[in-house]
Design a protein around this motif. Structure first.
Motif, PDB file in Angstrom:
ATOM      1  N   GLN A 157      55.961  -6.696   0.769  1.00 58.52           N
ATOM      2  CA  GLN A 157      56.474  -5.602   1.584  1.00 58.52           C
ATOM      3  C   GLN A 157      57.392  -6.464   2.596  1.00 58.52           C
ATOM      4  O   GLN A 157      56.767  -7.184   3.655  1.00 58.52           O
ATOM      5  CB  GLN A 157      55.218  -5.179   2.363  1.00 58.52           C
ATOM      6  CG  GLN A 157      54.781  -3.828   1.789  1.00 58.52           C
ATOM      7  CD  GLN A 157      53.617  -3.272   2.597  1.00 58.52           C
ATOM      8  OE1 GLN A 157      52.578  -3.847   2.641  1.00 58.52           O
ATOM      9  NE2 GLN A 157      54.161  -2.348   3.595  1.00 58.52           N
ATOM     10  N   VAL A 158      58.650  -6.305   2.345  1.00 64.86           N
ATOM     11  CA  VAL A 158      59.628  -6.634   3.436  1.00 64.86           C
ATOM     12  C   VAL A 158      60.795  -5.573   3.389  1.00 64.86           C
ATOM     13  O   VAL A 158      61.472  -5.274   2.365  1.00 64.86           O
ATOM     14  CB  VAL A 158      60.316  -8.016   2.883  1.00 64.86           C
ATOM     15  CG1 VAL A 158      61.209  -8.248   4.455  1.00 64.86           C
ATOM     16  CG2 VAL A 158      59.206  -9.089   2.789  1.00 64.86           C
ATOM     17  N   GLY A 159      60.588  -5.058   4.663  1.00 64.49           N
ATOM     18  CA  GLY A 159      61.670  -3.688   4.791  1.00 64.49           C
ATOM     19  C   GLY A 159      62.974  -4.213   4.340  1.00 64.49           C
ATOM     20  O   GLY A 159      63.492  -5.122   5.074  1.00 64.49           O
ATOM     21  N   TRP A 197      64.482  -5.521   2.007  1.00 69.44           N
ATOM     22  CA  TRP A 197      64.543  -6.764   1.196  1.00 69.44           C
ATOM     23  C   TRP A 197      64.954  -6.190  -0.557  1.00 69.44           C
ATOM     24  O   TRP A 197      64.374  -5.422  -0.883  1.00 69.44           O
ATOM     25  CB  TRP A 197      63.350  -7.385   1.130  1.00 69.44           C
ATOM     26  CG  TRP A 197      63.730  -9.109   1.126  1.00 69.44           C
ATOM     27  CD1 TRP A 197      63.473  -9.878   0.157  1.00 69.44           C
ATOM     28  CD2 TRP A 197      64.297  -9.848   2.192  1.00 69.44           C
ATOM     29  NE1 TRP A 197      63.818 -11.207   0.601  1.00 69.44           N
ATOM     30  CE2 TRP A 197      64.288 -11.115   1.896  1.00 69.44           C
ATOM     31  CE3 TRP A 197      64.759  -9.402   3.388  1.00 69.44           C
ATOM     32  CZ2 TRP A 197      65.078 -12.272   2.581  1.00 69.44           C
ATOM     33  CZ3 TRP A 197      65.208 -10.456   4.215  1.00 69.44           C
ATOM     34  CH2 TRP A 197      65.327 -11.886   3.787  1.00 69.44           C
TER      35      TRP A 197
END
Lengths: 135, 389
Positions: free
Chosen positions: A73-75, A77
């Motif tokens: 979860q990396v906004g 990415w």
């Protein structure tokens, strides 16, 4: 492969030489000409003795994983760059450098593991992004 | 020389956790009114104002837009911003300003609406703003991965387990069940925490705090003002602040600046950690609490995992009851900043106004804030408070 659409650094007069060296495949650390401190991120004045006799020098590009975390979860990415491993690598020259560890199953990594630098090009000729991969 | 006593006379936590139909400025005004009502004071009495930035208005000039909006002309203004720890430090700034004669009634406010803005506080990769972001945020550093690195290093050096970190959430959840305003009121077990979804290895979903709208405010007053009030006031005995940062590349992810902020606060208060009856510890993540407990001196470095086992943090009977409102982990984390609610719950405890089931027999309380990120640079601020007779 290009680094984009991941964010690229804001290059300024104080950091341009670091990024340019990276674009030539060299990882540099800042070295104080007075107290001898090797430090990262680059600055023109030594954060220990405040001397302005600081120069970039080529580092070995090798070190060990000081710590890491990984996530799906990396906004914003790119999906192909997930899971993302965020790490601090302790360079053999001393400084702990924030980076990504690539080219390995995140579950297989460990603190203390030996890693070496590699560079990912950006759309700018004079900027490449240093990342690390297990030796 | 003993400094002039300074008191917290008003404390107010906004009951909302989701405020889609309000502006952030409106929330600032509502918490200001709430805290002044609590103290028995009015807006006309306010001559000091402190806050740490309004998220929607990042161009700065914070004290000016706030004074204008609220209709005040304070003789002391302060907007120093060290993230979620700001509001703990502001208690000290207000005390100093009062002792220097700059003001007598200082209001400290916090408000924000990250939940209504659908902000991904923990997992969002932010735009580059600072000089350092070009060496950090470009790698997708998020709040939760940075704290995940801290948790992993602590585990590596000291053997701290996920189950031990989970004890912190368990204690917070037991307290939250009695807080009608808490976002998560169901008590959880260690198994619930370690079996919750992994967000950033080794941190699970239940190692992370809530995302909430809301805010809070405090009113800090001089001894002269305190003597005119009917409300039970709490004395500000000592405050300490310190930054912790990357330190040229020597960053130690197992240590926080609470080592320095706590020591300074205890020294000024003339007490030690063993005398603290209740502690509010900023809990952005469970690891934030564990490292702060060690660095404040409640246990030895590296022994935080063992310390939190066995219900140590659980009110009312644990050795060190903490975050009896449910904290940021279960109750409230307005504007992504937890320092304000930490001070408010400490004030409640000293006034005997915590929820009945978690009320501690407390004469001395501590509130500690950690702002920014343990993964890069953070502010630590600690206040020791005493219940006035």
């Amino acid at each position: 492969m290009s680094w984009e659409p991941r964010p690229t650094p804001d290059v300024n007069p104080e950091t341009a030489a670091f990024w340019a060296a990276a674009s030539e495949g060299r990882f540099t650390v800042s070295r104080c000409g007075d107290c001898g401190l090797a430090f990262h991120y680059p600055r023109t004045r030594c954060p220990d003795c405040f001397s302005d006799r600081v120069e970039l020098e080529d580092a070995s590009g090798e070190g060990e994983i000081y710590s890491y975390s990984f996530t799906e979860q990396v906004g914003g990415w790119p999906e192909e760059a997930l899971p993302l491993v965020l790490a601090y690598v302790e360079l053999d020259e001393g400084p702990r450098v924030m980076t990504n560890v690539v080219g390995a199953d995140p579950e297989s990594l460990s603190v203390g593991q030996r890693v070496e630098v590699e560079f990912v090009d950006t759309e700018a000729d004079d900027v490449s992004i240093p990342v690390f991969t297990p030796v | 020389m003993v400094p002039e006593p300074v008191y917290i006379a008003g404390a107010f936590e906004h009951p909302t956790r989701e405020a889609p139909d309000k502006s952030t400025m409106q929330l600032h005004a509502e918490v200001t009114a709430g805290a002044l009502d609590d103290a028995g004071l009015s807006k006309d009495d306010v001559d000091g104002f402190l806050t740490a930035g309004v998220p929607e208005y990042e161009h700065g000039l914070t004290p000016l837009i706030m004074a204008d909006y609220l209709g005040i002309e304070p003789s002391y203004m302060d907007s120093s911003d060290v993230g979620g720890s700001s509001y703990v430090g502001h208690v000290g700034h207000a005390a100093s300003a009062i002792r220097d004669g700059h003001c007598e009634v200082a209001v400290i406010t916090l408000a924000g609406r990250p939940r209504s803005a659908s902000q991904a506080t923990g997992t969002g990769a932010r735009e580059l703003r600072s000089y350092q972001d070009s060496f950090e945020r470009i790698y997708g550093a998020t709040n939760v991965t940075m704290y995940g690195m801290a948790a992993r290093r602590h585990a590596h050096e000291y053997g701290t387990t996920s189950e031990q970190l989970a004890e912190i959430r368990v204690a917070a959840s037991k307290h939250a069940q009695y807080n009608e305003h808490a976002m998560f009121r169901d008590p959880v077990t260690v198994d619930d925490v370690v079996n919750s979804r992994m967000v950033a290895d080794p941190l699970h979903l239940l190692d992370c705090c809530v995302i909430s709208d809301g805010g809070g405010a405090l009113v800090v007053v001089s001894e002269d003002v305190e003597s005119t009030l009917d409300r039970r006031c709490v004395e500000v005995l000592g405050v300490g602040e310190s930054p912790g940062h990357h330190d040229a590349g020597r960053i130690d992810l197992t240590r926080t600046a609470a080592e320095r902020s706590g020591a300074a606060a205890f020294e000024r208060a003339g007490v030690g950690p063993e005398e603290i009856d209740y502690a509010s510890i900023y809990d952005s993540f469970t690891i934030t609490v564990l490292e702060a407990l060690e660095d404040l001196g409640f246990c030895e470095k590296g022994e935080g995992g063992a310390f939190v086992e066995g219900g140590t943090l659980q009110a009312p009977d644990g050795e060190l009851p903490f975050n009896t409102d449910g904290g940021g982990l279960c109750s409230n984390h307005p504007s992504n900043r937890g320092g304000m609610t930490k001070v408010i719950e400490a004030v409640r405890q000293l006034r005997g106004e915590a929820n009945d089931e978690v009320q501690v027999d407390a004469d001395l309380a501590l509130a500690h804030g950690t702002g920014g990120s343990l993964g890069t640079r953070h502010g630590a601020a600690t206040v020791v408070l005493g219940g006035a007779p």
